[in-house]
Scaffold this active site. Sequence first.
Site, PDB file in Angstrom:
ATOM      1  N   HIS A 160       0.879  -1.180   0.000  1.00 53.60           N
ATOM      2  CA  HIS A 160       0.000   0.000   0.000  1.00 53.60           C
ATOM      3  C   HIS A 160       0.910   1.221   0.000  1.00 53.60           C
ATOM      4  CE1 HIS A 160      -3.044  -2.882   1.914  1.00 53.60           C
ATOM      5  NE2 HIS A 160      -3.388  -2.678   0.658  1.00 53.60           N
ATOM      6  N   GLU A 163       1.741   3.688   2.977  1.00 57.05           N
ATOM      7  CA  GLU A 163       2.181   3.150   4.278  1.00 57.05           C
ATOM      8  C   GLU A 163       3.703   3.252   4.328  1.00 57.05           C
ATOM      9  OE1 GLU A 163      -1.751   0.294   4.401  1.00 57.05           O
ATOM     10  OE2 GLU A 163       0.224  -0.652   4.554  1.00 57.05           O
ATOM     11  N   HIS A 215       3.138  -3.457   6.904  1.00 63.22           N
ATOM     12  CA  HIS A 215       2.081  -2.478   6.636  1.00 63.22           C
ATOM     13  C   HIS A 215       1.905  -1.552   7.830  1.00 63.22           C
ATOM     14  CE1 HIS A 215       0.005  -4.455   3.110  1.00 63.22           C
ATOM     15  NE2 HIS A 215       0.825  -5.406   3.509  1.00 63.22           N
ATOM     16  N   GLU A 225       1.023  -5.506  10.778  1.00 67.81           N
ATOM     17  CA  GLU A 225       0.433  -4.158  10.868  1.00 67.81           C
ATOM     18  C   GLU A 225       1.118  -3.463  12.035  1.00 67.81           C
ATOM     19  OE1 GLU A 225      -1.656  -2.713   8.892  1.00 67.81           O
ATOM     20  OE2 GLU A 225      -2.574  -4.347   7.740  1.00 67.81           O
TER      21      GLU A 225
HETATM   22 ZN    ZN Z   1      -1.453  -2.006   4.140  1.00 65.46          ZN
END
Ligand code: ZN
Length: 335
Positions: free
Chosen positions: A60, A63, A155, A219
């Site tokens: 992404h 990020e 992420h 994450e």
């Molecule tokens: Zn992500």
Amino acid sequence: MTTQPSRFLQHVLQANTTTLPEWQLAAGVTARWHAANVVELFPAGQHSKPAFILLSCGIHGNETAPIEVIDAMLADIASGTLPLHHRLLVAFGNPKAMQQGERYLDYDLNRLFNGAHQQQPDAQEAACAALLEQEAGRFFAQAPSHALRLHYDLHTAIRGSVYEKFAIYPFLHQRAHDPAQLAWLKHCGIEAVLLHSKPANTFSYYTSHAYQAHAFTLELGKARPFGHNDLSRFAGIDQALRQLVSDTTPPLADYQPGDYPLFRAKYDLIKHSEAFRLHLDAQVENFTALPDGFLIAEDGAERYVADGGAERILFPNPGVKPGLRAGIVVEPATL
Ligand code: ZN
């Protein structure tokens, strides 16, 4: 940790696809670019217990903190400050989205693995997913059978989280969860783990399933623009990854049930139509508990009601296109 882009990240952001250089780094390390956004580092010597480590970031594009963490590692390997003892493949997932500071341009890249890119041929991310699948495959195919195959996909999340740092363990089919990996996640500062219970079109599920890698989506906090990250909040993962590549991980205590909470996905909230309404605050944090009987969402006649009081919400996003997942309801799990 530096926040100035190294020449690795500069190379990626310039999207120079015409030449694929090979760079000689300090301490006999060679860097070989396989694509404009994929670089492999070869240590000088052979290792008796080799690991093949794939680190991905920028899947992404907005990020940025994980990109900065990995780029600083590359800079330190290049200068010889950080010794490299294992094979390392670094994938900067979506460079065009990174340049524009966007999560994605046409389609969420982390929903296009496992061949799903073939269903979205017009999306710019489709070619990206195909390339990353191919590069991961090429990398892990070189690993001897006794080598450890590792993939950490880094992420940050759109929203805050009750557990700031958490891992998603892809669905393993018949394989068992790995206690050494669970202990290592604790060493990274991971505060909760979601055990996924079905296949997904994510990069970590792909490498886990296709190449039997120990693969995780990590994450690590909240997404912010380049230069606005407090990298001290990423010190745990930064240190653990540096120890991993330089073979200096200290002996870790065995994983014990209760080291951190485990969850499993109970069901997805599916947005069937534009009538979908999510009855949670727009700022609601990931892993917010859902009281028993709480109306989570409704979509025409369909109602999603919380049951039992131990359920929590993960990745709520009512803005997705109809037909897609607008959130996951999770519940406590044990191994
Ligand atoms: Zn992500």
